[in-house]
Design a protein around this motif. Structure first.
Motif, PDB file in Angstrom:
ATOM      1  N   PHE A 145       0.974  -1.039   0.124  1.00  0.00           N
ATOM      2  CA  PHE A 145       0.002   0.013  -0.091  1.00  0.00           C
ATOM      3  C   PHE A 145       0.613   1.114  -0.169  1.00  0.00           C
ATOM      4  O   PHE A 145       1.516   1.726   1.009  1.00  0.00           O
ATOM      5  N   LEU A 146       0.941   1.642  -1.085  1.00  0.00           N
ATOM      6  CA  LEU A 146       1.323   3.311  -0.930  1.00  0.00           C
ATOM      7  C   LEU A 146       0.758   4.776  -1.617  1.00  0.00           C
ATOM      8  O   LEU A 146      -0.419   4.249  -2.458  1.00  0.00           O
ATOM      9  N   ASP A 147       0.820   5.495  -0.672  1.00  0.00           N
ATOM     10  CA  ASP A 147      -0.468   6.090  -0.933  1.00  0.00           C
ATOM     11  C   ASP A 147       0.508   7.539  -2.037  1.00  0.00           C
ATOM     12  O   ASP A 147       1.349   7.325  -2.723  1.00  0.00           O
ATOM     13  N   SER A 148      -0.889   8.168  -2.320  1.00  0.00           N
ATOM     14  CA  SER A 148      -0.282   9.335  -3.989  1.00  0.00           C
ATOM     15  C   SER A 148       0.810   9.748  -3.729  1.00  0.00           C
ATOM     16  O   SER A 148       0.963  10.418  -5.248  1.00  0.00           O
ATOM     17  N   ASP A 149       0.763  10.477  -2.811  1.00  0.00           N
ATOM     18  CA  ASP A 149       1.162  11.244  -2.385  1.00  0.00           C
ATOM     19  C   ASP A 149       2.683  11.260  -1.973  1.00  0.00           C
ATOM     20  O   ASP A 149       3.379  12.024  -1.241  1.00  0.00           O
ATOM     21  N   MET A 150       3.769  10.294  -2.266  1.00  0.00           N
ATOM     22  CA  MET A 150       4.738   9.577  -1.396  1.00  0.00           C
ATOM     23  C   MET A 150       5.856   9.670  -2.441  1.00  0.00           C
ATOM     24  O   MET A 150       5.096   9.275  -3.756  1.00  0.00           O
ATOM     25  N   ALA A 151       6.569   9.657  -2.640  1.00  0.00           N
ATOM     26  CA  ALA A 151       8.188   9.422  -3.213  1.00  0.00           C
ATOM     27  C   ALA A 151       9.197   9.031  -2.879  1.00  0.00           C
ATOM     28  O   ALA A 151       9.534   9.439  -1.678  1.00  0.00           O
TER      29      ALA A 151
ATOM     30  N   LYS B  20       1.343   0.140  16.230  1.00  0.00           N
ATOM     31  CA  LYS B  20       1.432   2.077  16.343  1.00  0.00           C
ATOM     32  C   LYS B  20       1.461   2.923  15.621  1.00  0.00           C
ATOM     33  O   LYS B  20       0.459   3.841  14.496  1.00  0.00           O
ATOM     34  N   HIS B  21       2.577   1.869  14.232  1.00  0.00           N
ATOM     35  CA  HIS B  21       3.393   2.784  14.114  1.00  0.00           C
ATOM     36  C   HIS B  21       2.821   2.021  12.066  1.00  0.00           C
ATOM     37  O   HIS B  21       3.705   1.303  11.870  1.00  0.00           O
ATOM     38  N   VAL B  22       1.747   2.000  12.114  1.00  0.00           N
ATOM     39  CA  VAL B  22       1.710   0.955  11.056  1.00  0.00           C
ATOM     40  C   VAL B  22       0.422   1.778   9.967  1.00  0.00           C
ATOM     41  O   VAL B  22      -0.488   2.938  10.492  1.00  0.00           O
ATOM     42  N   PHE B  23       0.612   2.408   8.922  1.00  0.00           N
ATOM     43  CA  PHE B  23      -0.075   4.377   8.400  1.00  0.00           C
ATOM     44  C   PHE B  23       0.267   2.746   6.977  1.00  0.00           C
ATOM     45  O   PHE B  23       0.962   2.829   6.138  1.00  0.00           O
ATOM     46  N   THR B  24      -0.658   2.965   6.200  1.00  0.00           N
ATOM     47  CA  THR B  24      -0.957   2.409   4.887  1.00  0.00           C
ATOM     48  C   THR B  24      -0.331   3.383   3.216  1.00  0.00           C
ATOM     49  O   THR B  24      -0.237   3.035   2.127  1.00  0.00           O
TER      50      THR B  24
END
Length: 306
Positions: A101-107, A168-172
């Motif tokens: 899972f990778l957000d569209s505003d990530m680089a 706690k540090h799980v983000f998509t």
């Protein structure tokens, strides 16, 4: 039907070991897609337009996907489904044994970003792994100064620190999940608006599988203004209440919960809470005190949920 599909030429013959899953709503993912397409790896990309309803953006994304050497699919939704349901839908199109899972505003911060994930899969086959945030590629802007300061303090942590509280540090935004894990534990579609659906998922998963943290970071390019941060916190209060109800023993260890419990005892919250928000939004105030005020404002909102 709510969804329209568009596949590039390599999609039909793809045999990926990794499915990169990218949702977006309004953001343009083309730069991220171009970056990922430069890695010659056994991966596919599935992009979900969660109801943007922008024909020009759709055309640009389709053109970028068509040009990718990696197998890629665009799923365009006529109506917005939200963060949890949208990511569950992305998984329904994935064909590999692991999902990223990778957000569209990530680089990605390295030229072998996908390669590092694939090496980890080959060596360890982890049930869940989080690669981390950074701000390495973000140019400082005055309107984003508060978010930058807060993210640097709490989000952009090395793996060694994240492992102290792995769930706690799980983000998509940069999250690897094995197929069998997600088949057993999908995202809770009862969450609405912004916040906590990924952390709650991490709490459920941590009961059954280990969560690994590594340093394979991507920069979060989409920093927000102070007003947007406050609005997101306001949206997230109901989601926080949902997490507290489902995982009380875990949430009670969090500082945000403990502060919220203290503030719940304070009288006249409706009077002083807007004052805290106003201070956090004041661009002339010292940045450290503004960050403290914004965190206090979030706790004051959450006080209604605890």
């Amino acid at each position: 039907m709510n969804q329209t599909l568009f596949d590039n030429a390599p999609w039909a013959g793809g045999q990926p070991r990794l499915s990169v899953l990218i949702p977006f709503k309004g953001d343009d993912p083309c730069d991220l897609l171009a970056t990922l397409g430069r890695e010659p790896v056994a991966a596919e990309i599935v992009v979900l337009d969660d109801g943007t309803a922008d024909a020009g953006l759709t055309d640009r994304v389709r053109a970028q996907i068509e040009a990718l050497p990696l197998p890629a699919r665009l799923v365009t939704l006529a109506r917005n489904e939200g963060r949890a349901k949208g990511r569950n839908r992305l998984v329904s199109h994935a064909r590999a044994g692991h999902f990223l899972f990778l957000d569209s505003d990530m680089a990605p911060d390295s030229s072998d970003f996908l390669g590092r994930w694939l090496n980890l899969i080959a060596q360890d086959d982890p049930p869940v792994a989080f690669g981390g945030f950074s701000l390495l590629q973000v140019e400082p802007r005055p309107d984003q100064a508060l978010h930058r300061a807060m993210a640097g303090h709490s989000d952009c942590l090395p793996a060694s620190e994240r492992m102290a509280a792995p769930e706690k540090h799980v983000f998509t935004s940069n999250l690897l999940v094995r197929r069998d894990v997600f088949a057993a534990e999908g995202f809770d579609e009862g969450f609405a608006g912004w916040g906590w659906e990924d952390v709650e998922w991490g709490m459920r998963v941590a009961r059954r599988w280990p969560i690994l943290h590594i340093d394979n970071t991507a920069t979060h390019l989409g920093l927000d203004s102070a007003a947007t941060i406050a609005a997101k916190y306001e949206q997230s209060a109901a989601n926080f209440a949902r997490v507290v109800a489902a995982h009380p023993q875990v949430v009670r260890t969090y500082p945000s919960y403990r502060v919220a419990r203290l503030l719940r005892r304070a009288p006249l919250r409706g009077l002083w809470r807007p004052m805290i928000k106003a201070y956090a939004l004041n661009g002339l105030a010292p940045l450290k005190t503004r960050a403290f005020a914004m965190r206090l404002y979030r706790a004051a909102l959450y006080a209604e949920a605890v």
